[in-house]
Design a protein around this motif. Structure first.
Motif, PDB file in Angstrom:
ATOM      1  N   GLU A   1     124.314  86.987  59.191  1.00 22.46           N
ATOM      2  CA  GLU A   1     123.306  87.936  58.717  1.00 22.46           C
ATOM      3  C   GLU A   1     123.941  89.165  58.073  1.00 22.46           C
ATOM      4  O   GLU A   1     125.047  89.573  58.424  1.00 22.46           O
ATOM      5  N   THR A   2     123.207  89.731  57.133  1.00 22.15           N
ATOM      6  CA  THR A   2     123.589  91.001  56.513  1.00 22.15           C
ATOM      7  C   THR A   2     122.302  91.834  56.471  1.00 22.15           C
ATOM      8  O   THR A   2     121.235  91.307  56.785  1.00 22.15           O
ATOM      9  N   PRO A   3     122.372  93.088  56.041  1.00 23.06           N
ATOM     10  CA  PRO A   3     121.115  93.852  55.906  1.00 23.06           C
ATOM     11  C   PRO A   3     120.194  93.231  54.841  1.00 23.06           C
ATOM     12  O   PRO A   3     119.010  93.500  54.817  1.00 23.06           O
ATOM     13  N   GLY A   4     120.751  92.408  53.976  1.00 18.92           N
ATOM     14  CA  GLY A   4     119.948  91.764  52.936  1.00 18.92           C
ATOM     15  C   GLY A   4     119.871  90.266  53.185  1.00 18.92           C
ATOM     16  O   GLY A   4     119.575  89.824  54.288  1.00 18.92           O
TER      17      GLY A   4
ATOM     18  N   GLY B   1     123.746  92.337  42.467  1.00 21.11           N
ATOM     19  CA  GLY B   1     124.895  93.229  42.566  1.00 21.11           C
ATOM     20  C   GLY B   1     125.591  93.221  43.914  1.00 21.11           C
ATOM     21  O   GLY B   1     126.350  94.133  44.228  1.00 21.11           O
ATOM     22  N   SER B   2     125.334  92.193  44.733  1.00 19.14           N
ATOM     23  CA  SER B   2     126.033  92.024  46.019  1.00 19.14           C
ATOM     24  C   SER B   2     126.021  93.284  46.896  1.00 19.14           C
ATOM     25  O   SER B   2     127.074  93.712  47.376  1.00 19.14           O
ATOM     26  N   PRO B   3     124.840  93.858  47.132  1.00 20.56           N
ATOM     27  CA  PRO B   3     124.794  95.126  47.880  1.00 20.56           C
ATOM     28  C   PRO B   3     125.331  95.029  49.309  1.00 20.56           C
ATOM     29  O   PRO B   3     125.824  96.022  49.841  1.00 20.56           O
ATOM     30  N   SER B   4     125.244  93.845  49.938  1.00 19.19           N
ATOM     31  CA  SER B   4     125.690  93.747  51.339  1.00 19.19           C
ATOM     32  C   SER B   4     127.128  93.259  51.461  1.00 19.19           C
ATOM     33  O   SER B   4     127.706  93.320  52.552  1.00 19.19           O
ATOM     34  N   LEU B   5     127.697  92.744  50.385  1.00 20.74           N
ATOM     35  CA  LEU B   5     128.961  92.032  50.532  1.00 20.74           C
ATOM     36  C   LEU B   5     130.170  92.950  50.733  1.00 20.74           C
ATOM     37  O   LEU B   5     131.112  92.575  51.430  1.00 20.74           O
ATOM     38  N   ASP B   6     130.115  94.148  50.151  1.00 24.62           N
ATOM     39  CA  ASP B   6     131.230  95.084  50.365  1.00 24.62           C
ATOM     40  C   ASP B   6     131.453  95.289  51.858  1.00 24.62           C
ATOM     41  O   ASP B   6     132.572  95.116  52.364  1.00 24.62           O
ATOM     42  N   ALA B   7     130.387  95.642  52.543  1.00 22.42           N
ATOM     43  CA  ALA B   7     130.500  95.894  53.987  1.00 22.42           C
ATOM     44  C   ALA B   7     130.889  94.618  54.724  1.00 22.42           C
ATOM     45  O   ALA B   7     131.709  94.635  55.648  1.00 22.42           O
ATOM     46  N   PHE B   8     130.314  93.494  54.307  1.00 20.13           N
ATOM     47  CA  PHE B   8     130.583  92.221  54.972  1.00 20.13           C
ATOM     48  C   PHE B   8     132.067  91.867  54.880  1.00 20.13           C
ATOM     49  O   PHE B   8     132.693  91.482  55.871  1.00 20.13           O
ATOM     50  N   VAL B   9     132.617  91.984  53.687  1.00 17.92           N
ATOM     51  CA  VAL B   9     134.024  91.617  53.486  1.00 17.92           C
ATOM     52  C   VAL B   9     134.935  92.558  54.271  1.00 17.92           C
ATOM     53  O   VAL B   9     135.898  92.124  54.922  1.00 17.92           O
TER      54      VAL B   9
ATOM     55  N   VAL C   1     131.611  91.649  43.274  1.00 17.45           N
ATOM     56  CA  VAL C   1     132.344  91.415  44.507  1.00 17.45           C
ATOM     57  C   VAL C   1     133.834  91.145  44.251  1.00 17.45           C
ATOM     58  O   VAL C   1     134.656  91.325  45.145  1.00 17.45           O
ATOM     59  N   VAL C   2     134.179  90.753  43.052  1.00 14.82           N
ATOM     60  CA  VAL C   2     135.586  90.484  42.748  1.00 14.82           C
ATOM     61  C   VAL C   2     136.431  91.725  43.013  1.00 14.82           C
ATOM     62  O   VAL C   2     137.519  91.643  43.587  1.00 14.82           O
ATOM     63  N   GLU C   3     135.897  92.863  42.603  1.00 13.87           N
ATOM     64  CA  GLU C   3     136.630  94.112  42.832  1.00 13.87           C
ATOM     65  C   GLU C   3     136.773  94.389  44.330  1.00 13.87           C
ATOM     66  O   GLU C   3     137.814  94.869  44.796  1.00 13.87           O
ATOM     67  N   THR C   4     135.725  94.067  45.073  1.00 11.72           N
ATOM     68  CA  THR C   4     135.789  94.237  46.533  1.00 11.72           C
ATOM     69  C   THR C   4     136.879  93.351  47.123  1.00 11.72           C
ATOM     70  O   THR C   4     137.723  93.798  47.910  1.00 11.72           O
TER      71      THR C   4
END
Lengths: 455, 455
Positions: free
Chosen positions: B62-65, B157-165, B403-406
């Motif tokens: 799960e993520t916030p999104g 724009g992958s809003p949850s993935l930065d935090a997830f990664v 997300v590539v930059e992340t």
């Protein structure tokens, strides 16, 4: 006017309002094909209403579009005829979410009747029917013959009415035409409108690439239809609102100094307008007052714009298509076809690279100036004054009633624009309403007019 | 690679395509809250697909999104791990009337699979799953451990993935990251993408009067929100497409002469592009080729615009509200937050009189450049060459995978962008499709890569 006639109106007020509410419940939006049957239903309602008022003839007459309602009553002793024009169609209701109550569920609140068409123009048309009904029921006769022409395409520019009026010129022959579709100046401030702006309108369609594109894969190398449209539209007006279409102002008849002095006597309108509109500053062509901006100066407005993604969030797309709807309000001296052509030429000359631009013309109507020296105009102002206790002024209106120009040309009779709406009643916008004070006084004014007119 | 593995892919081709079609039937549009359940359904489908492929772990996280799908397979003898990233969400489908077949009813026509997500990115993600499945089913093992991270918010724009990664940095620890979400150069012309543009985005809301107004009664005296928006947007780019926001180009890293020479060797792209897009002329900043416009130059595009009346015909209204959606593609040297702020400042400084302007920021992503001296890049180009019979070139892509930059910053591993789509496959647009030739060759290329990679 006999006091019995007025008494009839007072005695039947609630019943009449109930009838009007029934009329307003019909969503007769002429612009939307989904509502075609509703428009017809409203026309049939008007036929029944005219019959109920005591007219000897009341019928639908077909046109290529929505039907016209025609009604009449005549007496061999009468030598003159009054023609009443109104419209039973209404504007669309979007953005519907901004209405405080549903547009087709009329409610009376604070002595104001809220509904689409309450003021423009079902309410005002209905008042003429009730005035005639009162005279016929109480007196059994009218001092003049009467004809009613109530159409269903006013809000889409009356496309069928030109031909209808020309074709039925003899049927419509009358001595004077009365229309109640214009506002008075404000609460307790009656006015006879002596001028209307004309209208021309067109849709602009811009096409770039053959389909929508991914802005990452193609962005930077191809024209974006929205940018092209924005660039094109930005050339139409300068930053102060002066229209930049070559030849647009050619031939415009400026108001006389006398007219401008008369308008000044109406007092400063700017502060009232800012407050009414909820803006911190007005915006208009330099050298004219706000009243002049709306009464005697032509405009070019973008009424709608759309293209690309309009949903939640963003979509990284380069849209293929972008669209705008443009209308101009025209003043005496301007011709709708000429102005449309000038705009089309301007758009062609300013088309940005990488797109094609197409235009489609819609409604049009010529501007109008009334013959204020005809005796009916004095009777009209006197009737207002008697009922309202305030002298009625000659004003103009910035709106368009395209058919007025047709009547002017085809019937060649004086056209008397006696309105009862207030400028603040949200015609064409959410929460349209009609002040019942003017509904009551308006019927009384019409009855006084019928009683005192001498032709 | 063993010929049995390839044979497994060939033997199961129809079954695999049926599975992919099932996947594509799920309308997992991440941008629209109405489709929230569909997005989840697609995630669950991916979990089952990974389990079916033989992975030992496959689960929703799960993520916030929208949820992330994580899967893995490992063997104690393996010392290196490949991480595969993809996304199971898709773009919105409007204007849906421009699709030749419904976007979520996949059809194969002329060896192309038509559906929203066929290429971007469900189809390409699915190929990785099938490659791993083939190796596991036939060999019972893989030469490297594998981890899958398939997200559901790429198109917003992958809003949850930065935090997830960041939070799951240890779980995701790997030696190389593979992503197939970029196009090759054209039919039979493989390429490894070594650079991506970044993104920033915002919505502009213009408000004039407190409600919509009748253009006749008020036109000429008050600002029109659409005119104000049009005027404002027209200041953002000049007539040649150069962005006029102060400081926009500051810090942009220009491509080296060597890079520009390399791009020239790819041949002239202009005529092909014009024909592909159906335009008579391209449009872009002077001094750059079309390929450079889309690969190494930043953009500012209006992706959507709306306000006022959009129905049939015209409505003579002065709209209170007008809106636009803007995205920028950014290149190395540009920061999304800085650019957003510059645009906001520009909009504030250029706001026309009589309106208020508000902005809301949406997705963003930093631009990316790959470390092309890492050995995996040579293995990748060799694998393509072996399957396609053509050398694979290093190219860039104008799109953004935020997300590539992340991954680049958080995981600090080489990121290998090995795509199999064609630039003409209508990603983000009506009639998105995927050439099955590249579906087949792509799986073979991935199998070759796994077989020949030495870490």
């Amino acid at each position: 006017m006999s006091s019995q006639v007025s008494q009839y109106i007072r005695d039947n007020r609630q019943q009449h309002l109930d009838q009007l509410i029934e009329f307003l419940r019909i969503p007769s939006i002429s612009a939307l094909s989904d509502h075609k049957e509703d428009v017809r239903k409203a026309a049939e309602w008007v036929v029944e209403s005219l019959k109920g008022a005591g007219l000897t003839t009341a019928q639908l007459m077909e046109t290529p579009g929505h039907p016209v309602v025609y009604g009449e009553w005549s007496h061999p002793d009468n030598t003159h005829t009054i023609l009443v024009y109104g419209h039973y169609d209404v504007q669309p209701v979007d953005p519907v979410e901004l209405w405080d109550s549903p547009p087709f569920e009329p409610v009376i609140h604070d002595e104001k009747l809220y509904a689409r068409g309450a003021s423009d123009d079902k309410g005002q048309t209905f008042m003429h029917v009730k005035a005639v009904e009162a005279m016929l029921k109480v007196n059994g006769t009218l001092p003049f013959n009467v004809k009613f022409l109530i159409e269903g395409e006013e809000e889409i520019g009356s496309p069928s009415l030109d031909a209808f009026v020309s074709e039925h010129k003899d049927l419509l022959a009358s001595d004077i035409l009365m229309i109640s579709d214009t506002p008075i100046l404000g609460k307790g401030k009656p006015a006879v409108c002596t001028g209307l702006r004309g209208l021309c309108s067109l849709q602009v369609d811009v096409k770039g690439a053959k389909g929508d594109l991914h802005s990452g894969l193609y962005g930077g190398a191809v024209q974006n239809s929205i940018h092209a449209l924005v660039q094109l539209l930005s050339t139409l007006r300068d930053e102060e609102g002066r229209i930049q279409v070559e030849g647009f102002y050619d031939g415009v008849i400026e108001p006389t100094e006398e007219e401008r002095e008369g308008y000044k006597k109406l007092g400063n309108y700017e502060e009232e307008l800012k407050s009414e509109l909820g803006v911190s500053e007005l915006f208009g062509e330099a050298g004219y007052t706000a009243r002049e901006h709306t009464w005697v100066r032509p405009t070019l407005e973008v009424n709608g714009i759309y293209g690309g993604f309009q949903g939640e969030g963003v979509k990284t797309v380069i849209p293929s298509l972008a669209h705008a709807k443009i209308t101009c309000r025209l003043v005496p001296g301007q011709d709708p076809d000429t102005i449309s052509e000038l705009i089309e030429n301007h758009l062609k000359a300013h088309t940005p690279p990488g797109v094609t631009v197409n235009t489609t013309r819609f409604d049009k109507g010529k501007p109008f100036l009334a013959p204020t020296d005809h005796p009916a105009f004095k009777t009209a102002t006197d009737s207002y004054e008697k009922v309202y206790g305030e002298p009625a002024l000659f004003t103009r209106m910035g709106g368009s009633i395209p058919v007025v120009e047709t009547f002017d040309q085809v019937l060649s009779i004086p056209i008397l624009l006696m309105g009862f709406g207030l400028p603040s009643e949200n015609f064409h916008a959410p929460n349209e309403h009609f002040h019942l004070e003017n509904y009551d006084k308006g019927i009384e004014t019409l009855l006084t007019f019928w009683d005192t007119l001498s032709l």
